[in-house]
Design a protein around this motif. Structure first.
Motif, PDB file in Angstrom:
ATOM      1  N   SER A  96       0.850  -1.190   0.000  1.00 24.41           N
ATOM      2  CA  SER A  96       0.000   0.000   0.000  1.00 24.41           C
ATOM      3  C   SER A  96       0.884   1.237   0.000  1.00 24.41           C
ATOM      4  O   SER A  96       1.996   1.232   0.503  1.00 24.41           O
ATOM      5  N   ILE A  97       0.339   2.299  -0.601  1.00 24.44           N
ATOM      6  CA  ILE A  97       1.045   3.560  -0.723  1.00 24.44           C
ATOM      7  C   ILE A  97       0.427   4.547   0.257  1.00 24.44           C
ATOM      8  O   ILE A  97      -0.783   4.787   0.233  1.00 24.44           O
ATOM      9  N   ILE A  98       1.248   5.114   1.130  1.00 23.87           N
ATOM     10  CA  ILE A  98       0.778   6.051   2.142  1.00 23.87           C
ATOM     11  C   ILE A  98       1.133   7.459   1.706  1.00 23.87           C
ATOM     12  O   ILE A  98       2.282   7.763   1.389  1.00 23.87           O
ATOM     13  N   PHE A  99       0.134   8.321   1.694  1.00 23.61           N
ATOM     14  CA  PHE A  99       0.283   9.667   1.157  1.00 23.61           C
ATOM     15  C   PHE A  99      -0.441  10.652   2.076  1.00 23.61           C
ATOM     16  O   PHE A  99      -1.519  10.359   2.592  1.00 23.61           O
ATOM     17  N   PRO A 100       0.134  11.835   2.347  1.00 16.05           N
ATOM     18  CA  PRO A 100      -0.473  12.767   3.312  1.00 16.05           C
ATOM     19  C   PRO A 100      -1.789  13.360   2.817  1.00 16.05           C
ATOM     20  O   PRO A 100      -1.971  13.606   1.622  1.00 16.05           O
ATOM     21  N   LYS A 101      -2.695  13.577   3.743  1.00 14.60           N
ATOM     22  CA  LYS A 101      -3.946  14.254   3.413  1.00 14.60           C
ATOM     23  C   LYS A 101      -3.729  15.745   3.197  1.00 14.60           C
ATOM     24  O   LYS A 101      -4.446  16.384   2.436  1.00 14.60           O
ATOM     25  N   ASN A 102      -2.748  16.289   3.897  1.00 17.46           N
ATOM     26  CA  ASN A 102      -2.405  17.699   3.772  1.00 17.46           C
ATOM     27  C   ASN A 102      -0.917  17.791   3.465  1.00 17.46           C
ATOM     28  O   ASN A 102      -0.088  17.373   4.265  1.00 17.46           O
ATOM     29  N   LEU A 103      -0.562  18.342   2.305  1.00 13.19           N
ATOM     30  CA  LEU A 103       0.829  18.355   1.882  1.00 13.19           C
ATOM     31  C   LEU A 103       1.712  19.230   2.764  1.00 13.19           C
ATOM     32  O   LEU A 103       2.939  19.136   2.698  1.00 13.19           O
ATOM     33  N   ILE A 104       1.127  20.070   3.579  1.00 15.18           N
ATOM     34  CA  ILE A 104       1.914  20.897   4.485  1.00 15.18           C
ATOM     35  C   ILE A 104       2.374  20.085   5.686  1.00 15.18           C
ATOM     36  O   ILE A 104       3.348  20.430   6.350  1.00 15.18           O
ATOM     37  N   ARG A 105       1.702  18.975   5.952  1.00 14.11           N
ATOM     38  CA  ARG A 105       2.034  18.159   7.115  1.00 14.11           C
ATOM     39  C   ARG A 105       2.738  16.879   6.665  1.00 14.11           C
ATOM     40  O   ARG A 105       2.120  16.024   6.018  1.00 14.11           O
ATOM     41  N   PRO A 106       4.025  16.709   6.954  1.00  8.79           N
ATOM     42  CA  PRO A 106       4.741  15.506   6.524  1.00  8.79           C
ATOM     43  C   PRO A 106       4.256  14.265   7.266  1.00  8.79           C
ATOM     44  O   PRO A 106       3.760  14.347   8.395  1.00  8.79           O
ATOM     45  N   ILE A 107       4.392  13.120   6.624  1.00 16.24           N
ATOM     46  CA  ILE A 107       3.965  11.862   7.242  1.00 16.24           C
ATOM     47  C   ILE A 107       4.894  11.495   8.395  1.00 16.24           C
ATOM     48  O   ILE A 107       6.113  11.562   8.282  1.00 16.24           O
ATOM     49  N   ASN A 108       4.292  11.133   9.511  1.00 13.88           N
ATOM     50  CA  ASN A 108       5.003  10.504  10.622  1.00 13.88           C
ATOM     51  C   ASN A 108       4.256   9.209  10.914  1.00 13.88           C
ATOM     52  O   ASN A 108       3.316   9.181  11.693  1.00 13.88           O
ATOM     53  N   TYR A 109       4.695   8.156  10.258  1.00 17.72           N
ATOM     54  CA  TYR A 109       3.988   6.881  10.324  1.00 17.72           C
ATOM     55  C   TYR A 109       3.930   6.343  11.743  1.00 17.72           C
ATOM     56  O   TYR A 109       2.951   5.734  12.152  1.00 17.72           O
ATOM     57  N   ARG A 110       4.977   6.563  12.510  1.00 23.89           N
ATOM     58  CA  ARG A 110       5.047   6.003  13.856  1.00 23.89           C
ATOM     59  C   ARG A 110       4.152   6.725  14.849  1.00 23.89           C
ATOM     60  O   ARG A 110       3.743   6.160  15.851  1.00 23.89           O
ATOM     61  N   ARG A 111       3.854   7.984  14.599  1.00 19.76           N
ATOM     62  CA  ARG A 111       3.173   8.789  15.600  1.00 19.76           C
ATOM     63  C   ARG A 111       1.737   9.138  15.240  1.00 19.76           C
ATOM     64  O   ARG A 111       0.840   9.075  16.071  1.00 19.76           O
ATOM     65  N   ARG A 115      -4.725   9.315  10.814  1.00 22.23           N
ATOM     66  CA  ARG A 115      -5.468  10.574  10.922  1.00 22.23           C
ATOM     67  C   ARG A 115      -5.023  11.580   9.881  1.00 22.23           C
ATOM     68  O   ARG A 115      -5.818  12.383   9.388  1.00 22.23           O
ATOM     69  N   HIS A 116      -3.747  11.541   9.531  1.00 26.34           N
ATOM     70  CA  HIS A 116      -3.196  12.568   8.652  1.00 26.34           C
ATOM     71  C   HIS A 116      -2.729  12.017   7.304  1.00 26.34           C
ATOM     72  O   HIS A 116      -2.130  12.754   6.532  1.00 26.34           O
ATOM     73  N   TRP A 117      -2.994  10.746   7.033  1.00 26.88           N
ATOM     74  CA  TRP A 117      -2.633  10.215   5.729  1.00 26.88           C
ATOM     75  C   TRP A 117      -3.631   9.178   5.250  1.00 26.88           C
ATOM     76  O   TRP A 117      -4.440   8.661   6.011  1.00 26.88           O
ATOM     77  N   SER A 118      -3.596   8.918   3.957  1.00 22.44           N
ATOM     78  CA  SER A 118      -4.474   7.933   3.325  1.00 22.44           C
ATOM     79  C   SER A 118      -3.628   6.831   2.692  1.00 22.44           C
ATOM     80  O   SER A 118      -2.457   7.047   2.359  1.00 22.44           O
ATOM     81  N   GLN A 119      -4.234   5.645   2.526  1.00 28.17           N
ATOM     82  CA  GLN A 119      -3.552   4.538   1.865  1.00 28.17           C
ATOM     83  C   GLN A 119      -4.181   4.289   0.503  1.00 28.17           C
ATOM     84  O   GLN A 119      -5.399   4.323   0.356  1.00 28.17           O
ATOM     85  N   TYR A 120      -3.323   4.032  -0.491  1.00 31.76           N
ATOM     86  CA  TYR A 120      -3.784   3.816  -1.854  1.00 31.76           C
ATOM     87  C   TYR A 120      -3.380   2.418  -2.311  1.00 31.76           C
ATOM     88  O   TYR A 120      -2.252   1.983  -2.087  1.00 31.76           O
TER      89      TYR A 120
END
Length: 309
Positions: A96-111, A115-120
């Protein structure tokens, strides 16, 4: 020994562990640049049960990602005269590809969690057919007999793609020695050696970037590969690639056109398992440009649902 005529043991910069708590990295700079957040997704592969490996990639198009082949294939033991097959690729259902919902907020997968990203979902995976020829693999270690045989590239096609406005160019010519590069990934660290809870610096899952240069004279290979980062010379910022960076890009930035060009794809690192202690091995995008742009569907191991073209 190193170089085309010798051999060297190299570890893939991936993680095959259960998700853990994120690390605090003193000098690891989260990416708050929307263009980079749009270009570099996190790739999550279910290895078995609840075990995952996390990698990086770079979008070539909204539905197409360039990454490292070892991120999407099982690197089981093999001799240098053996070839991988399509059955060695992980099923697209495991990726799966994880991509941020808001490009201003970088992905922090561990934390952050989802809530802040979607899976494709992934539709198909292509790996160049001569992946890791001339490489012996034993007990998860790679012994390379000439870097002209490394070949570590894959293309992932998505069945549903995120929408974004940014565009990437592929390098037509490999960058020169001492050329500045921006390296991006989900395990990158700037060399501060910060550690927490016994884990290595650069724990995967936090989007970071760093600026460094192309290196010459350290474990030199063929024109298929680039040496980027590390602390090999006084001129090179001590930018270290860590597990989770595999498949992520090295980029050059054109200030006049405000655009990025991808020059390399993070492949292998020397030294310890978690992070590279010397300049990392990148696949040269210029060398493989023809395959990337047009030939990957006819010169590939493949798995998934393919278009009729």
């Amino acid at each position: 020994n190193s170089g085309n005529s010798g051999s060297s043991k190299i570890n893939p910069l991936t993680s095959v562990t259960k998700p853990q708590n994120s690390l605090v990295i003193k000098n690891g700079e989260p990416v708050h640049i929307p263009e980079l957040n749009a270009l570099v997704p996190l790739i999550k592969v279910r290895v078995s049960g609840n075990r995952y490996q996390l990698c990086s990639g770079v979008f070539l198009a909204p539905d197409k990602i360039l990454t490292a082949s070892h991120c999407v294939m099982r690197l089981h033991d093999k001799e240098i005269d053996q070839y991988f097959e399509s059955k060695d690729l992980y099923s697209p259902k495991r990726i799966s590809i994880i991509f941020p919902k808001n490009l201003i907020r970088p992905i922090n997968y561990r934390r952050d969690g989802s809530r802040h990203w979607s899976q494709y979902p992934v539709k198909a995976v292509y790996v160049k057919s001569d992946a890791f020829t001339g490489v012996r693999i034993s007990n998860n270690n790679l012994t390379v007999y000439g870097h002209e045989d490394v070949n570590d590239l894959a293309i992932i096609e998505l069945s549903r793609a995120p929408k974004y406005k940014f565009h990437i160019e592929l390098a037509s010519v490999a960058p020169q020695v001492n050329t500045e590069q921006i390296v991006v990934g989900f395990g990158h660290n700037t060399g501060d050696n910060a550690k927490e809870k016994g884990q290595s610096n650069g724990s995967v899952g936090i989007m970071r970037f760093g600026k460094t240069i192309v290196i010459n004279g350290i474990r030199a290979g063929s024109n298929r590969t680039l040496r980027i980062g590390g602390s090999a010379t006084d001129k090179a910022p001590d930018v270290v690639s860590c597990k989770g960076d595999s498949g992520g890009p090295s980029l050059s930035y054109n200030e006049s056109s405000l655009s990025y060009t991808v020059t390399g794809i993070t492949s292998l690192g020397y030294g310890g398992y978690a992070c590279s202690s010397l300049p990392s091995v990148y696949m040269s995008v210029a060398y493989y440009k023809d395959w990337i742009e047009s030939g990957y569907k006819t010169d590939s191991l493949r798995i998934g649902k393919f278009s009729k073209k």
